[in-house]
Design a protein around this motif. Sequence first.
Motif, mmCIF file in Angstrom:
data_model
loop_
_atom_site.group_PDB
_atom_site.id
_atom_site.type_symbol
_atom_site.label_atom_id
_atom_site.label_comp_id
_atom_site.label_asym_id
_atom_site.label_seq_id
_atom_site.Cartn_x
_atom_site.Cartn_y
_atom_site.Cartn_z
ATOM 1 N N LEU A 214 0.833 -1.213 0.000
ATOM 2 C CA LEU A 214 0.000 0.000 0.000
ATOM 3 C C LEU A 214 0.861 1.254 0.000
ATOM 4 N N ALA A 215 1.927 1.232 0.806
ATOM 5 C CA ALA A 215 2.782 2.421 0.894
ATOM 6 C C ALA A 215 3.502 2.639 -0.432
ATOM 7 N N TYR A 216 3.949 1.543 -1.035
ATOM 8 C CA TYR A 216 4.689 1.692 -2.281
ATOM 9 C C TYR A 216 3.790 2.167 -3.407
ATOM 10 N N PHE A 217 2.560 1.622 -3.421
ATOM 11 C CA PHE A 217 1.663 1.971 -4.518
ATOM 12 C C PHE A 217 0.713 3.095 -4.153
ATOM 13 N N GLY A 218 1.185 4.048 -3.415
ATOM 14 C CA GLY A 218 0.457 5.290 -3.369
ATOM 15 C C GLY A 218 -0.155 5.753 -2.075
ATOM 16 N N ALA A 219 -0.399 4.880 -1.087
ATOM 17 C CA ALA A 219 -0.997 5.387 0.148
ATOM 18 C C ALA A 219 0.036 6.297 0.809
ATOM 19 N N LYS A 220 -0.289 7.568 0.881
ATOM 20 C CA LYS A 220 0.727 8.583 1.203
ATOM 21 C C LYS A 220 1.134 8.591 2.680
ATOM 22 N N ALA B 269 -5.114 1.303 -3.089
ATOM 23 C CA ALA B 269 -4.364 2.567 -3.113
ATOM 24 C C ALA B 269 -4.061 2.906 -4.562
ATOM 25 N N SER B 270 -3.694 4.142 -4.797
ATOM 26 C CA SER B 270 -3.363 4.491 -6.185
ATOM 27 C C SER B 270 -2.157 5.413 -6.227
ATOM 28 N N LYS B 271 -1.447 5.299 -7.338
ATOM 29 C CA LYS B 271 -0.231 6.094 -7.500
ATOM 30 C C LYS B 271 -0.296 6.785 -8.860
ATOM 31 N N ASP B 272 -0.135 8.104 -8.843
ATOM 32 C CA ASP B 272 -0.230 8.877 -10.096
ATOM 33 C C ASP B 272 1.153 9.135 -10.705
ATOM 34 N N GLY B 273 1.123 9.830 -11.832
ATOM 35 C CA GLY B 273 2.383 10.250 -12.469
ATOM 36 C C GLY B 273 3.175 9.082 -13.015
ATOM 37 N N ILE B 274 2.450 8.087 -13.522
ATOM 38 C CA ILE B 274 3.138 6.885 -14.001
ATOM 39 C C ILE B 274 3.274 6.938 -15.527
ATOM 40 N N THR B 275 4.427 6.516 -16.005
ATOM 41 C CA THR B 275 4.655 6.404 -17.451
ATOM 42 C C THR B 275 4.887 4.937 -17.791
ATOM 43 N N ALA B 276 4.164 4.460 -18.815
ATOM 44 C CA ALA B 276 4.384 3.078 -19.265
ATOM 45 C C ALA B 276 5.258 3.097 -20.515
ATOM 46 N N LEU B 277 6.216 2.197 -20.573
ATOM 47 C CA LEU B 277 7.068 2.072 -21.766
ATOM 48 C C LEU B 277 6.912 0.662 -22.317
ATOM 49 N N LYS B 278 6.627 0.577 -23.595
ATOM 50 C CA LYS B 278 6.559 -0.746 -24.221
ATOM 51 C C LYS B 278 7.736 -0.888 -25.174
ATOM 52 N N ILE B 279 8.438 -1.997 -25.078
ATOM 53 C CA ILE B 279 9.542 -2.264 -26.009
ATOM 54 C C ILE B 279 9.123 -3.492 -26.822
ATOM 55 N N LYS B 280 8.923 -3.276 -28.096
ATOM 56 C CA LYS B 280 8.411 -4.348 -28.943
ATOM 57 C C LYS B 280 9.520 -4.804 -29.867
ATOM 58 N N GLN C 244 -0.453 8.013 -16.555
ATOM 59 C CA GLN C 244 -1.160 6.800 -16.147
ATOM 60 C C GLN C 244 -1.205 6.729 -14.610
ATOM 61 N N SER C 245 -2.107 5.912 -14.094
ATOM 62 C CA SER C 245 -2.155 5.690 -12.634
ATOM 63 C C SER C 245 -2.191 4.201 -12.340
ATOM 64 N N ILE C 246 -1.453 3.832 -11.313
ATOM 65 C CA ILE C 246 -1.511 2.431 -10.868
ATOM 66 C C ILE C 246 -2.584 2.351 -9.785
ATOM 67 N N HIS D 240 -0.104 -10.847 -2.340
ATOM 68 C CA HIS D 240 -0.978 -9.903 -1.631
ATOM 69 C C HIS D 240 -1.441 -8.742 -2.481
ATOM 70 N N ASN D 241 -1.108 -8.727 -3.748
ATOM 71 C CA ASN D 241 -1.331 -7.511 -4.526
ATOM 72 C C ASN D 241 -1.779 -7.824 -5.948
ATOM 73 N N ILE D 242 -2.825 -7.137 -6.367
ATOM 74 C CA ILE D 242 -3.198 -7.139 -7.791
ATOM 75 C C ILE D 242 -3.153 -5.676 -8.220
ATOM 76 N N SER D 243 -2.396 -5.376 -9.271
ATOM 77 C CA SER D 243 -2.304 -3.981 -9.693
ATOM 78 C C SER D 243 -2.778 -3.834 -11.125
ATOM 79 N N VAL D 244 -3.423 -2.728 -11.387
ATOM 80 C CA VAL D 244 -3.819 -2.426 -12.766
ATOM 81 C C VAL D 244 -3.367 -1.014 -13.099
ATOM 82 N N LEU D 245 -3.092 -0.808 -14.378
ATOM 83 C CA LEU D 245 -2.679 0.516 -14.828
ATOM 84 C C LEU D 245 -3.788 1.100 -15.687
#
Length: 435
Positions: free
Chosen positions: A248-254, A299-310, A374-376, A413-418
């Motif tokens: 929770l702390a890592y993924f945004g709970a301030k 919890a949620s975390k803002d200011g996220i950038t996703a990078l795809k390398i294809k 993006q937001s996690i 313990h964690n399921i995350s979506v972007l």
Amino acid sequence: MKIYKFGGTSIGSANRMKDAAKLITNTERKIVVVSAISGTTNTLLKIAEHLYSKKNYDAELLINELENKYRLIADGLFDNSKFLCKGKELIDLNINNIKSLAQNAFTIHEEKAILAHGELITTALFQLYLQEQKVDSVLLPALNFMRIDANGEPDNYYIKENLKREFEKHPGKNLFITQGYICRNLYGKIDNLKRGGSDYTASLIGTAVGADEIQIWTDINGFHNNDPRFVENTKPISKLSFDEAAELAYFGAKILHPLSINPAKVSNIPVRLKNTIKPENEGTLISSIAEGKGIKAVASKDGITALKIKSGRMLLAYGFLRKVFEVFERYKTPIDMITTSEVAVSVTIDDTTFLKEISVDLAQYGVVELNENQSIICIVGENIIEQEGYINKIFEALKSFKIRMISYGGSRHNISVLVKAEDKKEALNAINEIL
Ligand code: ASP
């Protein structure tokens, strides 16, 4: 021994300092870690920015503003004129230090030294107030025992040994006040544990002294089951395991600095989150015990950038992921989420300082695609991935949103979506309703 930590808002005014002081005036042995009064570190950073760009006059204005702010706080804090006079002397001393640092050729060393003055002035005033209230305490200078190594990691052996040495100077004393956030680096220069690092200080000290408990005092009743800024009627959670709290702390709970969980977990020291405004509230107890089943919090975390390398070359190629990760390592940029397919890998980062350089370097391994803003959203509960039905419920809740990435099974313990940042609030509410 207990460790107490008061954050910037918990000591953000003369009255808040007085309230905080009431919470520590008992006979139990304690180390109290104090941050800078809220807003101070931001102002000090702005002063540094002005000095870097040679806007000395603007820097001076801000230094004067800071001085006035602290003088007003001292006026509200001390009843006794002798202590008020001493308080103002302490403020002058610190402000003069900042002014003289501002005159030197301005480098990262001066910047870090300037940043340290928030915690230095605040602890000095707080401890002086305790003196005025006849509460016997000792001001322990964090710069005498807090140290990071060449990689910016805490030097635990040094911290432990030097804390011991500091205590030996004050036999029979029970109450120690010290600065959060600030430390020295390998070269003895003033440094810090990065923004919000006072929680980390508290947990490192707790580990070094083998504390019974670490109490983090903020202005909210502990971790909530969803983000109270975006979702109505959230509730505090009374108990969390170290793993759940870390997610929770890592993924945004301030409420808690993410790095502060691990030292406490390794030494098995319970961490209690308490509210300075409502100290009678239970708060959240974080310990090695995982209680209850199912989803505990989102919890949620803002200011996220996703990078795809294809890359067609990823197909059956070993070493591909290593090369990709090496790029992020080169720029000291941590990855939050990761998903892979046969021909592409997507990762997320929140530190975009080197985004350009990273993108250029990654381009040698494939086509790079970016999704910014993006937001996690992170859904946490003991063992949720092994319990039936939760993933269905989450998908059901999110069926009308575009999901860019899903992370399932990285931890139990964690399921995350972007999702897109603009969808975050609605997505949090949709999850809240269905769960
Ligand atoms: N004063 C520092 C900051 O604002 C450290 C802290 O408050 O934890 O980041």
